[in-house]
Design a protein around this motif. Structure first.
Motif, mmCIF file in Angstrom:
data_model
loop_
_atom_site.group_PDB
_atom_site.id
_atom_site.type_symbol
_atom_site.label_atom_id
_atom_site.label_comp_id
_atom_site.label_asym_id
_atom_site.label_seq_id
_atom_site.Cartn_x
_atom_site.Cartn_y
_atom_site.Cartn_z
ATOM 1 N N ASN A 150 -8.474 7.399 2.446
ATOM 2 C CA ASN A 150 -8.162 6.071 1.924
ATOM 3 C C ASN A 150 -9.447 5.422 1.413
ATOM 4 O OD1 ASN A 150 -5.375 6.056 2.576
ATOM 5 N ND2 ASN A 150 -5.905 5.691 4.723
ATOM 6 N N ASP A 186 0.825 -1.203 0.000
ATOM 7 C CA ASP A 186 0.000 0.000 0.000
ATOM 8 C C ASP A 186 0.863 1.258 0.000
ATOM 9 O OD1 ASP A 186 -2.239 1.554 0.038
ATOM 10 O OD2 ASP A 186 -2.624 1.337 2.187
ATOM 11 N N ARG A 187 0.355 2.288 -0.695
ATOM 12 C CA ARG A 187 0.998 3.597 -0.674
ATOM 13 C C ARG A 187 -0.001 4.623 -1.199
ATOM 14 N NH1 ARG A 187 3.708 1.095 -5.077
ATOM 15 N NH2 ARG A 187 3.221 2.064 -7.108
ATOM 16 N N ASP A 213 -0.938 -4.697 5.159
ATOM 17 C CA ASP A 213 -0.285 -3.656 4.355
ATOM 18 C C ASP A 213 -0.188 -4.012 2.873
ATOM 19 O OD1 ASP A 213 0.105 -1.888 6.445
ATOM 20 O OD2 ASP A 213 1.990 -2.855 7.040
ATOM 21 N N THR A 228 -7.321 -3.868 1.819
ATOM 22 C CA THR A 228 -5.935 -3.879 2.310
ATOM 23 C C THR A 228 -5.809 -4.917 3.424
ATOM 24 O OG1 THR A 228 -5.726 -1.523 1.840
ATOM 25 C CG2 THR A 228 -4.066 -2.494 3.259
ATOM 26 N N LEU A 253 -2.345 5.052 -4.900
ATOM 27 C CA LEU A 253 -2.224 3.797 -5.636
ATOM 28 C C LEU A 253 -3.447 3.522 -6.514
ATOM 29 C CD1 LEU A 253 -0.269 1.471 -6.039
ATOM 30 C CD2 LEU A 253 -1.419 0.245 -4.189
ATOM 31 N N CYS A 271 3.877 0.639 -10.679
ATOM 32 C CA CYS A 271 4.289 0.203 -9.339
ATOM 33 C C CYS A 271 5.785 0.437 -9.127
ATOM 34 C CB CYS A 271 3.960 -1.285 -9.133
ATOM 35 S SG CYS A 271 2.200 -1.623 -8.927
ATOM 36 N N SER A 329 -7.283 10.774 -2.629
ATOM 37 C CA SER A 329 -6.004 10.464 -1.981
ATOM 38 C C SER A 329 -5.283 11.738 -1.555
ATOM 39 C CB SER A 329 -5.120 9.648 -2.925
ATOM 40 O OG SER A 329 -5.700 8.385 -3.188
ATOM 41 N N VAL A 335 -2.175 -4.278 -0.595
ATOM 42 C CA VAL A 335 -3.392 -3.875 -1.286
ATOM 43 C C VAL A 335 -3.868 -5.021 -2.169
ATOM 44 C CG1 VAL A 335 -4.241 -2.398 -3.144
ATOM 45 C CG2 VAL A 335 -2.957 -1.405 -1.252
ATOM 46 N N ILE A 343 -11.806 -2.683 -3.409
ATOM 47 C CA ILE A 343 -10.519 -2.256 -2.853
ATOM 48 C C ILE A 343 -10.387 -2.833 -1.448
ATOM 49 C CG2 ILE A 343 -9.041 -0.271 -2.395
ATOM 50 C CD1 ILE A 343 -10.128 -0.555 -5.317
ATOM 51 N N ASP A 366 -6.616 -5.141 -4.864
ATOM 52 C CA ASP A 366 -7.588 -4.369 -5.635
ATOM 53 C C ASP A 366 -8.086 -5.203 -6.812
ATOM 54 O OD1 ASP A 366 -7.049 -2.371 -3.909
ATOM 55 O OD2 ASP A 366 -6.208 -0.968 -5.367
#
Length: 800
Positions: A751, A616-617, A645, A642, A620, A678, A746, A647, A640, A649
């Motif tokens: 989130n 995750d960041r 940590d 998480t 994204l 990524c 974002s 993701v 979506i 999706d």
């Protein structure tokens, strides 16, 4: 004579006449129905030359014929705006009856302008011989052309954006009646060079009641005026009565109101009334013409009287019942007899037969459409009268409310049965009249209160059903009318795989039997909207919701047992399963162990499912949205999540061109783009800018600026009790919208836990389940308004 016709006549040369040529005009100019932008259709007929000319030249007239024809065409085409020139021999014209019936019919009313009169008389004589010998063939060709035109431009008179020239009940249908009448004129009169009777003359002598003849002539004048204003406002030939034109045309015709909506509504109601009058008359005209042909040219009856058959209302209902059960087809005599019942209300005992029709009929839609078209449906269902020509001014509601309702019933008998599972479900209903009543009444209260029509309509159900003695189904039909929008709203806007979203729906539905009926009503309702609404992937979402809800309602422990299955994916601490049983635990662990990204792709009939795993960041989701856009994918659904940590999706996507699942080359491109974003090798903003320009240029698709935009917030609690906020964004559908919206969310510090994309043809409703930086609901009213304004600003920027 118009200026352009006069100009063509002045350009005509005597030497052309001497070689046996004559000049005619056809099309709208010949019928005196042209506008300033109409084409001038010139027909040059080539017959035999004068003897003096042949002797003088000493050459055969066939010498260099093609070159001579070309010189005539070029000469007449120069200096006249919007002109087309066709040169044909008399033999060519005669042969068209078998090779090109459309062009042959278009020459029936060719008007003499200049040139060799012997050739024109020979042309008329050839027409006369053909009409006498081939009348049935010509009528069959006219009917075929009418059906093909209706199929292409709309067979319903209640379209929201009709084609003033080609849709059912418009100018071409009037032309069809005119050509039918013209057959008798051509076959019976001595023909010289004088003009044939014009359209109004022909219409005034058709074997129709005086009221119908007057209605036809009034409709013709109305449509000519509308078309002229459409062309004037457009600045060119434009026959589609688009939303943007309706207000300006209505105002030009003197229908202006302080309320813009009322202006358009008044105008379109006038249009629909004229179109319906024409639509009924063209059926009668073809029927009478066929009878006349089968009688070897003898007139089958005297001109129609206003009351052709002495039927009472009981007789009429028996006829309708016979139609619904396939025992009888409507006749011209029956159509004429319907006039006596238009605007009346049947007695209570007669209305009971309507229930028999809905219970036992096998051709319900066709029968109801016939009843409504001839003004009798409201005699047995008085509330339906208010739906006539009622329309919502948007592309989503492609038909008026009355047409939409009857088309929804037609869908249950046709389109929905293309799916074997739906057909089985329909066949399992013990009493289909429950579904038919629900469809007939689901929008019955729209003219009363559009915003609350579901509840008001449900309140009307008991009174209506008691009229037909159907006390036994009042509760079920009331439920269906009240809740007819609930299933599509849940399927397309909410995460129905989550128990907290699904449970309220189950509490309302209560049983599998009601769920099945609501599912079928939802499909029928959507199938009768704009043809682009019920896409394959929307059908798939509704099917999935129906299956999940069926399993839940069929479980003995509806709350405990079912909630475990629906939350299995989220609550398992060791293994991560998808809803179809796939194990994603290994993919999650690979990312935890240092792999940059993992992807899983599955293809379904209506879409492709792409699941992406990575750490995750921020931003994204917007990066994934840009990459999908760059791979020519249109996102129709997004989940979506998480975990540790990582993701997870999942996107349901379709090819931006075919609206189907992805091609192999797309999958390869998508893998590369996801890996590149990524790894930071591709910047999402650059992808978005590049591919948005590409698709706007390639498909010429720009945002629709008149679609309402808004941002609405809703509270939400997850199954574990966590608080979230649902952000519903209403916006025009345009390329890259998800990228822009998710990026702004974002950047605002939110989130996205889940997203749902719902396209409505003219616009979208994108729903985002969000939490703030602390992991809680987004509740600060000041920040909510700030975000709302930012999102609306971004949406507006996309439209510029």
């Amino acid at each position: 004579m118009s200026d352009r016709v006069r100009q063509a006549k002045e350009m005509w040369e005597d030497r052309w006449t001497a070689r046996g040529y004559c000049l005619c005009v056809t099309g709208s100019v010949a019928r005196a129905g042209q506008t300033d932008f109409s084409d001038l259709d010139l027909l040059v007929l080539q017959g035999s030359p004068d003897d003096d000319h042949e002797n003088h030249t000493g050459k055969n007239v066939s010498d260099d014929q093609e070159s001579f024809d070309a010189r005539i065409t070029a000469a007449l085409s120069s200096g006249i705006e919007h002109v087309s020139v066709g040169v044909r021999s008399l033999d060519d014209v005669s042969a068209m009856i078998d090779t090109d019936i459309r062009s042959w019919v278009a020459q029936m009313d060719a008007r003499y302008i200049a040139g060799h009169t012997v050739t024109y008389r020979a042309f008329r004589e050839g027409m006369k011989v053909t009409v006498k010998k081939r009348r049935e063939h010509i009528l069959a060709g006219l009917e075929l052309l009418t059906r093909e035109r209706h199929r292409q431009y709309g067979s319903a008179v209640s379209l929201l954006e009709p084609n003033i020239k080609n849709s059912a009940g418009t100018l071409r249908d009037i032309h069809g009646i005119y050509y039918i009448g013209l057959l008798d004129v051509i076959a019976s009169r001595p023909l010289g060079t004088e003009p044939l009777p014009d359209i109004r003359e022909i219409l005034s002598t058709m074997d129709l009641s005086q009221a119908r003849r007057h209605a036809l002539i009034d409709a013709y004048g109305f449509f000519l005026s509308v078309r002229a204003e459409m062309h004037r406002h457009s600045g060119h030939l434009h026959d589609s009565l688009d939303f943007e034109l309706q207000r300006s045309v209505a105002t030009s015709l003197g229908m202006r109101s302080h309320d813009e909506k009322k202006t358009v509504e008044r105008f379109m109601r006038a249009y629909y009334a004229h179109a319906r009058a024409v639509h009924v008359s063209v059926q009668l005209a073809f029927h009478d013409a066929r009878q006349s042909s089968s009688s070897h040219g003898n007139r089958p009856h005297e001109p129609e009287t206003d009351h052709a058959l002495p039927l009472d209302e009981q007789d009429v209902m028996e006829v309708f019942l016979a139609m619904a059960t396939g025992q009888r087809q409507p006749s011209a005599a029956l159509i004429r007899a319907m006039d006596a019942f238009r605007g009346k209300t049947f007695r209570a005992e007669t209305m009971r037969r309507f229930d028999d029709l809905l219970r036992t009929g096998t051709s319900i839609a066709a029968t109801l459409m016939f009843m409504h078209e001839h003004g009798v449906l409201s005699a047995v269902l008085p509330e339906f009268a208010a739906l006539e020509h009622f329309f919502q001014h948007n592309v989503y509601h492609f038909f008026t409310a009355d047409e939409h309702t009857l088309r929804a019933i037609h869908a249950t008998e046709t389109r929905l049965r293309d799916d074997a599972a739906i057909a089985r479900l329909l066949d399992q209903i013990p009493d289909k009249s429950v579904l038919y009543y629900a469809i007939l009444l689901h929008d019955i209260a729209k003219p009363i209160d559009l915003a609350h029509h579901e509840q008001i309509g449900a309140d009307l159900v008991p009174t209506i059903l008691r009229r037909y003695g159907r006390h036994d189904i009042i509760d079920t039909v009331s439920f269906l009318v009240r809740e007819h929008l609930r299933m599509e709203q849940l399927a397309f806007r909410r995460n129905f795989r989550e128990i907290t979203s699904l449970q309220p729906f189950l509490a309302v539905v209560q049983s599998v039997q009601r769920l099945d009926l609501l599912y079928l009503l939802t499909l029928a309702d959507m199938a009768a909207l704009n043809p682009g609404v019920l896409t394959d992937w929307k059908r798939e979402l509704l099917r999935e919701l129906h299956e999940v809800a069926t399993r839940m309602l069929s479980t003995e422990s509806t709350t405990d047992g079912a909630s475990v299955s629906i939350r299995e994916r989220a609550d398992s601490s060791d293994t991560l399963f998808t809803t179809d049983g796939r194990d994603f635990s290994a993919a999650v662990q690979d990312v935890i162990d240092g792999e940059l990204v993992r992807m899983d792709m599955r293809h379904h009939r209506a879409f492709s499912e792409v699941t992406i795993f990575c750490l995750d960041r921020p931003l994204l989701l917007s990066q994934f949205a840009a990459a999908l856009f760059g791979a020519d994918c249109s996102i129709v659904d997004a989940s979506i999540e998480t975990r540790h940590d990582v993701v997870i999706d999942t996107f349901r996507v379709v090819d931006i061109i075919t609206d189907g699942h992805l091609r192999e080359e797309q999958c390869s491109l998508l893998r590369n783009m996801i890996r590149a974003v990524c790894a930071g090798e591709l910047e999402a903003g650059a992808i978005f800018d590049r591919y948005r320009r590409k698709w706007i240029r390639k498909l010429r698709k720009l945002p629709t600026t008149h679609i309402p935009t808004d941002v609405v917030y809703h509270p939400h609690h997850t199954a574990s009790g966590a608080e979230q906020t649902i952000v519903d964004v209403y916006a025009p559908d345009t390329f890259g919208l998800l990228y822009v919206l998710s990026a702004e969310l974002s950047l605002f510090g939110l989130n996205v836990a889940f997203a749902k994309i719902a396209t409505r043809v003219d616009g979208v409703v994108d729903s985002f389940y969000v939490v703030d930086e602390s992991g809680g609901a987004f509740t600060d009213s000041t920040r909510r308004e700030q975000l709302r304004l930012r999102l609306l600003e971004k949406i507006q920027a996309l439209a510029e």
